[in-house]
Scaffold this motif. Structure first.
Motif, PDB file in Angstrom:
ATOM      1  N   LEU A 134       0.855  -1.189   0.000  1.00  0.00           N
ATOM      2  CA  LEU A 134       0.000   0.000   0.000  1.00  0.00           C
ATOM      3  C   LEU A 134       0.888   1.235   0.000  1.00  0.00           C
ATOM      4  CD1 LEU A 134      -1.752  -2.188   2.140  1.00  0.00           C
ATOM      5  CD2 LEU A 134      -3.397  -0.573   1.203  1.00  0.00           C
ATOM      6  N   VAL A 135       0.599   2.155  -0.939  1.00  0.00           N
ATOM      7  CA  VAL A 135       1.465   3.308  -1.199  1.00  0.00           C
ATOM      8  C   VAL A 135       0.667   4.590  -1.008  1.00  0.00           C
ATOM      9  CG1 VAL A 135       2.933   4.448  -2.921  1.00  0.00           C
ATOM     10  CG2 VAL A 135       2.765   1.933  -2.876  1.00  0.00           C
ATOM     11  N   ARG A 136       1.227   5.523  -0.272  1.00  0.00           N
ATOM     12  CA  ARG A 136       0.607   6.826  -0.103  1.00  0.00           C
ATOM     13  C   ARG A 136       1.030   7.761  -1.225  1.00  0.00           C
ATOM     14  NH1 ARG A 136      -1.606   5.782   4.332  1.00  0.00           N
ATOM     15  NH2 ARG A 136      -0.610   5.250   6.296  1.00  0.00           N
ATOM     16  N   ALA A 137       0.212   8.760  -1.497  1.00  0.00           N
ATOM     17  CA  ALA A 137       0.624   9.828  -2.401  1.00  0.00           C
ATOM     18  C   ALA A 137       1.642  10.701  -1.685  1.00  0.00           C
ATOM     19  CB  ALA A 137      -0.576  10.675  -2.834  1.00  0.00           C
ATOM     20  N   GLN A 138       2.627  11.192  -2.425  1.00  0.00           N
ATOM     21  CA  GLN A 138       3.595  12.110  -1.860  1.00  0.00           C
ATOM     22  C   GLN A 138       3.026  13.517  -1.859  1.00  0.00           C
ATOM     23  OE1 GLN A 138       6.879  10.771  -0.694  1.00  0.00           O
ATOM     24  NE2 GLN A 138       5.191   9.316  -0.724  1.00  0.00           N
ATOM     25  N   GLU A 139       3.487  14.343  -0.931  1.00  0.00           N
ATOM     26  CA  GLU A 139       3.043  15.731  -0.891  1.00  0.00           C
ATOM     27  C   GLU A 139       4.039  16.619  -1.615  1.00  0.00           C
ATOM     28  OE1 GLU A 139       2.336  17.003   3.049  1.00  0.00           O
ATOM     29  OE2 GLU A 139       0.471  15.873   3.255  1.00  0.00           O
ATOM     30  N   ASP A 140       3.519  17.617  -2.342  1.00  0.00           N
ATOM     31  CA  ASP A 140       4.407  18.570  -2.991  1.00  0.00           C
ATOM     32  C   ASP A 140       4.782  19.673  -2.000  1.00  0.00           C
ATOM     33  OD1 ASP A 140       2.235  20.259  -2.819  1.00  0.00           O
ATOM     34  OD2 ASP A 140       1.661  20.011  -4.918  1.00  0.00           O
ATOM     35  N   THR A 141       5.497  20.663  -2.455  1.00  0.00           N
ATOM     36  CA  THR A 141       5.982  21.711  -1.557  1.00  0.00           C
ATOM     37  C   THR A 141       4.852  22.534  -0.947  1.00  0.00           C
ATOM     38  OG1 THR A 141       6.269  23.166  -3.471  1.00  0.00           O
ATOM     39  CG2 THR A 141       8.196  21.921  -2.731  1.00  0.00           C
ATOM     40  N   ALA A 142       3.688  22.501  -1.553  1.00  0.00           N
ATOM     41  CA  ALA A 142       2.530  23.234  -1.012  1.00  0.00           C
ATOM     42  C   ALA A 142       1.742  22.402  -0.007  1.00  0.00           C
ATOM     43  CB  ALA A 142       1.617  23.679  -2.152  1.00  0.00           C
ATOM     44  N   GLY A 143       2.182  21.145   0.187  1.00  0.00           N
ATOM     45  CA  GLY A 143       1.499  20.294   1.157  1.00  0.00           C
ATOM     46  C   GLY A 143       0.298  19.573   0.606  1.00  0.00           C
ATOM     47  N   THR A 144       0.108  19.594  -0.703  1.00  0.00           N
ATOM     48  CA  THR A 144      -1.008  18.889  -1.309  1.00  0.00           C
ATOM     49  C   THR A 144      -0.507  17.606  -1.953  1.00  0.00           C
ATOM     50  OG1 THR A 144      -0.732  20.145  -3.357  1.00  0.00           O
ATOM     51  CG2 THR A 144      -2.279  21.007  -1.745  1.00  0.00           C
ATOM     52  N   ALA A 145      -1.440  16.677  -2.181  1.00  0.00           N
ATOM     53  CA  ALA A 145      -1.054  15.380  -2.721  1.00  0.00           C
ATOM     54  C   ALA A 145      -0.498  15.518  -4.131  1.00  0.00           C
ATOM     55  CB  ALA A 145      -2.264  14.437  -2.731  1.00  0.00           C
ATOM     56  N   ALA A 146       0.639  14.899  -4.361  1.00  0.00           N
ATOM     57  CA  ALA A 146       1.239  14.862  -5.688  1.00  0.00           C
ATOM     58  C   ALA A 146       1.234  13.419  -6.175  1.00  0.00           C
ATOM     59  CB  ALA A 146       2.667  15.412  -5.636  1.00  0.00           C
ATOM     60  N   GLN A 147       1.565  13.224  -7.430  1.00  0.00           N
ATOM     61  CA  GLN A 147       1.465  11.891  -7.999  1.00  0.00           C
ATOM     62  C   GLN A 147       2.814  11.224  -8.185  1.00  0.00           C
ATOM     63  OE1 GLN A 147      -0.829  12.745 -11.484  1.00  0.00           O
ATOM     64  NE2 GLN A 147      -2.709  13.016 -10.346  1.00  0.00           N
ATOM     65  N   ALA A 148       3.869  11.778  -7.589  1.00  0.00           N
ATOM     66  CA  ALA A 148       5.172  11.149  -7.694  1.00  0.00           C
ATOM     67  C   ALA A 148       5.217   9.897  -6.838  1.00  0.00           C
ATOM     68  CB  ALA A 148       6.258  12.129  -7.235  1.00  0.00           C
ATOM     69  N   ALA A 149       6.041   8.930  -7.262  1.00  0.00           N
ATOM     70  CA  ALA A 149       6.226   7.740  -6.458  1.00  0.00           C
ATOM     71  C   ALA A 149       7.114   8.059  -5.267  1.00  0.00           C
ATOM     72  CB  ALA A 149       6.877   6.636  -7.301  1.00  0.00           C
ATOM     73  N   PRO A 150       6.930   7.353  -4.135  1.00  0.00           N
ATOM     74  CA  PRO A 150       7.838   7.543  -3.011  1.00  0.00           C
ATOM     75  C   PRO A 150       9.270   7.240  -3.439  1.00  0.00           C
ATOM     76  CG  PRO A 150       5.925   6.255  -2.368  1.00  0.00           C
ATOM     77  CD  PRO A 150       5.876   6.387  -3.858  1.00  0.00           C
ATOM     78  N   PRO A 151      10.252   7.951  -2.910  1.00  0.00           N
ATOM     79  CA  PRO A 151      11.637   7.706  -3.299  1.00  0.00           C
ATOM     80  C   PRO A 151      12.040   6.263  -3.013  1.00  0.00           C
ATOM     81  CG  PRO A 151      11.446   9.677  -1.926  1.00  0.00           C
ATOM     82  CD  PRO A 151      10.115   9.011  -1.915  1.00  0.00           C
ATOM     83  N   ALA A 152      12.768   5.661  -3.941  1.00  0.00           N
ATOM     84  CA  ALA A 152      13.213   4.271  -3.771  1.00  0.00           C
ATOM     85  C   ALA A 152      14.519   4.241  -2.985  1.00  0.00           C
ATOM     86  CB  ALA A 152      13.376   3.604  -5.137  1.00  0.00           C
ATOM     87  N   THR A 153      14.551   4.909  -1.853  1.00  0.00           N
ATOM     88  CA  THR A 153      15.734   4.969  -1.006  1.00  0.00           C
ATOM     89  C   THR A 153      15.313   4.715   0.431  1.00  0.00           C
ATOM     90  OG1 THR A 153      15.451   7.365  -0.746  1.00  0.00           O
ATOM     91  CG2 THR A 153      16.912   6.628  -2.508  1.00  0.00           C
ATOM     92  N   GLY A 154      16.296   4.586   1.308  1.00  0.00           N
ATOM     93  CA  GLY A 154      15.994   4.336   2.708  1.00  0.00           C
ATOM     94  C   GLY A 154      16.045   2.860   3.042  1.00  0.00           C
ATOM     95  N   ASP A 155      16.103   2.579   4.337  1.00  0.00           N
ATOM     96  CA  ASP A 155      16.159   1.194   4.802  1.00  0.00           C
ATOM     97  C   ASP A 155      14.872   0.447   4.479  1.00  0.00           C
ATOM     98  OD1 ASP A 155      18.566   1.947   5.894  1.00  0.00           O
ATOM     99  OD2 ASP A 155      17.910   1.817   7.987  1.00  0.00           O
ATOM    100  N   ALA A 182      19.793  -2.035   0.058  1.00  0.00           N
ATOM    101  CA  ALA A 182      19.440  -1.278   1.261  1.00  0.00           C
ATOM    102  C   ALA A 182      19.779  -2.076   2.513  1.00  0.00           C
ATOM    103  CB  ALA A 182      17.947  -0.945   1.256  1.00  0.00           C
ATOM    104  N   THR A 183      19.928  -1.354   3.611  1.00  0.00           N
ATOM    105  CA  THR A 183      20.049  -1.988   4.920  1.00  0.00           C
ATOM    106  C   THR A 183      18.690  -2.531   5.343  1.00  0.00           C
ATOM    107  OG1 THR A 183      21.864  -0.546   5.609  1.00  0.00           O
ATOM    108  CG2 THR A 183      20.576  -1.584   7.361  1.00  0.00           C
ATOM    109  N   LEU A 184      18.703  -3.725   5.928  1.00  0.00           N
ATOM    110  CA  LEU A 184      17.478  -4.295   6.487  1.00  0.00           C
ATOM    111  C   LEU A 184      17.484  -4.055   7.994  1.00  0.00           C
ATOM    112  CD1 LEU A 184      14.883  -5.958   6.188  1.00  0.00           C
ATOM    113  CD2 LEU A 184      16.255  -8.001   6.618  1.00  0.00           C
ATOM    114  N   HIS A 185      16.478  -3.357   8.477  1.00  0.00           N
ATOM    115  CA  HIS A 185      16.338  -3.075   9.903  1.00  0.00           C
ATOM    116  C   HIS A 185      15.254  -3.982  10.464  1.00  0.00           C
ATOM    117  CE1 HIS A 185      15.394   0.076  13.259  1.00  0.00           C
ATOM    118  NE2 HIS A 185      15.906  -1.035  13.737  1.00  0.00           N
ATOM    119  N   ALA A 186      15.656  -4.985  11.230  1.00  0.00           N
ATOM    120  CA  ALA A 186      14.716  -5.926  11.839  1.00  0.00           C
ATOM    121  C   ALA A 186      14.322  -5.415  13.214  1.00  0.00           C
ATOM    122  CB  ALA A 186      15.336  -7.307  11.939  1.00  0.00           C
ATOM    123  N   VAL A 187      13.029  -5.215  13.422  1.00  0.00           N
ATOM    124  CA  VAL A 187      12.519  -4.597  14.646  1.00  0.00           C
ATOM    125  C   VAL A 187      11.576  -5.555  15.355  1.00  0.00           C
ATOM    126  CG1 VAL A 187      11.248  -2.645  15.613  1.00  0.00           C
ATOM    127  CG2 VAL A 187      12.665  -2.321  13.572  1.00  0.00           C
TER     128      VAL A 187
END
Length: 294
Positions: A134-155, A182-187
């Protein structure tokens, strides 16, 4: 059948973000991306219509617009389009059964969002044996929903409760981290039992023993997967507090949160989703992958 990732589209910014995330994942996996829109009032197959009377106009536009956007970013990615004349829930479950992965948009916890998740997304997550993201919409600089994909970075963060086998969940998490480099963070998190409390507060000796035991169980569960994926850097953490709070905190800044759903979680009313997973689906800021497992 060639491997397929299916994304469900409804024309919302969230589903467009889901389409772009699914395209990224399809490229990583070498899969075909299937774009599916379901609406019970679609015209019958073969039914002719003029441009003015075509009741499928908006359905076609939803899929075509998403396909065009994906093609601009990933011109070599194989993409198929599908319009299904069914209610979305059954159509998505049928599509999931034919797919390696199902990707859906997620609107968070507003009043409309809660209905959306409860009516479709949570129903699909609870009933399919296919992993769902499940993927959320990203927010643009104005704080409204944008249609870009979430960045493919991060753990890649995986939440584990350590109360039974979870091999399919760990396989999904390690494979996802390996694909992304990516690093796998097991919690692992769990509330303190009653015996950890004394009249003056928490008993530090009991807390230390519980933490040590949990770290051992977590390390034992991860060991064979570390050996299978020696190139994946793994971080481990154990917390003796609310699992929902810990998981959502760990997901901040992550590229993907991986959660499990056990097949045994069934009631007289059918399959259910546990409170920690439900909290993550509503509140985690990154894409959430739900991997059904034993």
């Amino acid at each position: 059948m060639d491997p397929v990732i299916t994304v469900g589209l409804d024309g919302s910014p969230e589903s467009r973000s889901a389409a772009l995330w699914a395209a990224q994942e399809a490229r990583l996996r070498g899969c075909t991306l299937r774009m599916l829109h379901a609406w019970v009032l679609l015209s019958a197959a073969g039914e002719k219509a003029t441009a003015e009377s075509d009741r499928d106009y908006w359905s076609k536009k939803i899929v075509d617009d998403a396909q065009r956007e994906v093609h601009q970013l990933y011109p070599e990615l194989p993409v198929t389009e599908e319009l299904v004349a069914e209610d979305p829930g059954p159509a998505l479950l049928a599509a999931a059964a034919e797919s390696d992965l199902l990707v859906l948009g997620s609107r968070g916890m507003g009043p409309v969002a809660a209905f959306f998740l409860g009516d479709i997304g949570l129903h699909v997550v609870a009933h399919t044996d296919t992993p769902v993201v499940l993927v959320r919409a990203q927010e643009d600089t104005a704080g409204t929903a944008a249609q870009a994909a979430p960045p493919a970075t991060g753990d890649v963060v995986v939440g584990l409760n350590l109360q039974g086998p979870c091999e399919r969940l760990l396989e999904f998490a390690f494979t996802s981290a390996a694909r992304r480099g990516a690093t796998l963070h097991a919690v692992h998190a769990g509330k303190l039992p009653v015996q950890a409390y004394a009249p003056w507060g928490m008993d530090p000796d009991v807390v230390e023993d519980l933490t040590r035991d949990a770290r051992k169980v977590l390390g034992d569960a991860l060991r064979p997967w570390r050996e299978k994926f020696p190139g994946v850097e793994v971080a481990e953490s154990v917390h003796l507090e609310s699992p929902a709070r810990v998981i959502n905190r760990a997901a901040a800044g992550a590229g993907l949160l991986v959660m499990g759903r056990r097949h045994k979680h069934r009631t007289a009313l059918g399959p259910r989703i546990g409170p920690v997973l439900q909290s993550a689906l509503h509140h985690a800021p990154c894409p959430v992958a739900v991997a059904p497992h034993e």
